[in-house]
Design a protein around this motif. Structure first.
Motif, PDB file in Angstrom:
ATOM      1  N   PHE A 125      29.851  13.903 -34.212  1.00  0.00           N
ATOM      2  CA  PHE A 125      29.572  14.600 -33.111  1.00  0.00           C
ATOM      3  C   PHE A 125      28.807  13.833 -32.186  1.00  0.00           C
ATOM      4  N   LYS A 126      29.348  13.557 -30.804  1.00  0.00           N
ATOM      5  CA  LYS A 126      28.694  12.762 -29.877  1.00  0.00           C
ATOM      6  C   LYS A 126      28.524  13.331 -28.560  1.00  0.00           C
TER       7      LYS A 126
ATOM      8  N   SER B 212      26.897   3.531 -18.605  1.00  0.00           N
ATOM      9  CA  SER B 212      26.716   2.446 -17.661  1.00  0.00           C
ATOM     10  C   SER B 212      25.787   2.825 -16.671  1.00  0.00           C
ATOM     11  N   PHE B 213      25.369   4.208 -16.706  1.00  0.00           N
ATOM     12  CA  PHE B 213      24.243   4.558 -15.787  1.00  0.00           C
ATOM     13  C   PHE B 213      23.069   4.701 -16.684  1.00  0.00           C
ATOM     14  N   GLY B 214      22.939   4.005 -17.649  1.00  0.00           N
ATOM     15  CA  GLY B 214      21.747   4.164 -18.484  1.00  0.00           C
ATOM     16  C   GLY B 214      21.740   5.464 -19.512  1.00  0.00           C
ATOM     17  N   VAL B 215      22.604   6.472 -19.451  1.00  0.00           N
ATOM     18  CA  VAL B 215      22.438   7.604 -20.252  1.00  0.00           C
ATOM     19  C   VAL B 215      22.411   7.205 -21.856  1.00  0.00           C
ATOM     20  N   LYS B 216      21.455   7.698 -22.472  1.00  0.00           N
ATOM     21  CA  LYS B 216      21.419   7.568 -23.983  1.00  0.00           C
ATOM     22  C   LYS B 216      22.602   8.596 -24.661  1.00  0.00           C
ATOM     23  N   ILE B 217      23.468   8.060 -25.677  1.00  0.00           N
ATOM     24  CA  ILE B 217      24.369   8.799 -26.310  1.00  0.00           C
ATOM     25  C   ILE B 217      23.646   9.197 -27.706  1.00  0.00           C
TER      26      ILE B 217
END
Length: 212
Positions: free
Chosen positions: A150-151, A198-203
């Protein structure tokens, strides 16, 4: 963003044996669909298919079933598979609510849930693909020992999902709140993942095992 209707999408898909319509008629018979007894991995909400095409190309000894509701995205996923010459993937246009109608007991070895709708309103939480209502459906066709990967980019959804999996008796094997900095080596990026990271959002990412 609302998808514009592509009237040519369904006719194009109907010409390709990798698109499976009325998939509930194949319940318990997916080995016949693929013509072999290789493990079956399922992606719920495949979008335009970058993830499943890359997985299928890298793992020819695994069969992949990719589900999405819209012909308008599935047709592009199908084209990606054809561009790579893949034979171990099938595409199913289906409302995921009906997923337990499509697979028989123990027929699926792994589920991928990538960036599903977080449904943030409390009254809508039961629509989440990790909600106990859906986990109960998955249990009807997962093999004992099968995993759900799950991501998500959504913090609240991830936190709640950790609780959902525990509540339904899944064993947590792995979790990270920053997948791309975690050192996890078996990640395959989706289109959505590439854009938002690429926008810096952590997954956020977790692996959960069904004990059967």
């Amino acid at each position: 963003m609302r998808l514009r209707k592509k009237w040519w999408a369904r006719p194009e898909m109907e010409q390709d044996s990798k698109a499976v319509f009325e998939a509930w008629t194949q319940k318990g018979k997916w080995s016949e669909v693929f013509g072999n007894d290789q493990p079956i991995h399922l992606e719920l909400g495949c979008g335009k298919g970058q993830f499943v095409a890359r997985k299928a190309e890298a793992n020819p000894n695994i069969n992949y079933v990719a589900i999405d509701l819209k012909d308008e995205v599935l047709v592009f996923a199908l084209r990606k598979a054809n561009e790579k010459g893949l034979t171990n993937v099938r595409f199913v246009p289906l409302f995921i609510e009906r997923v337990e109608e499509v697979f028989g007991t123990g027929e699926v070895s792994k589920i991928y849930i990538n960036f599903c709708n977080p449904w943030p309103k409390a009254s809508h939480n039961k629509r989440r693909l990790t909600h106990p209502r859906f986990l109960t459906k998955y249990k009807t066709f997962l093999k004992p020992g099968a995993e759900i990967w799950f991501k998500t980019d959504d913090d609240e959804l991830f936190e709640h999902s950790l609780e959902y999996f525990a509540e339904e008796g899944f064993t947590e094997l792995y979790r990270t709140f920053d997948l791309h900095e975690s050192g996890f080596e078996d990640n395959v990026k989706t289109e959505y993942e590439e854009k938002f990271s690429s926008f810096g959002v952590k997954i956020k990412f977790g692996i959960f095992r069904f004990e059967g």
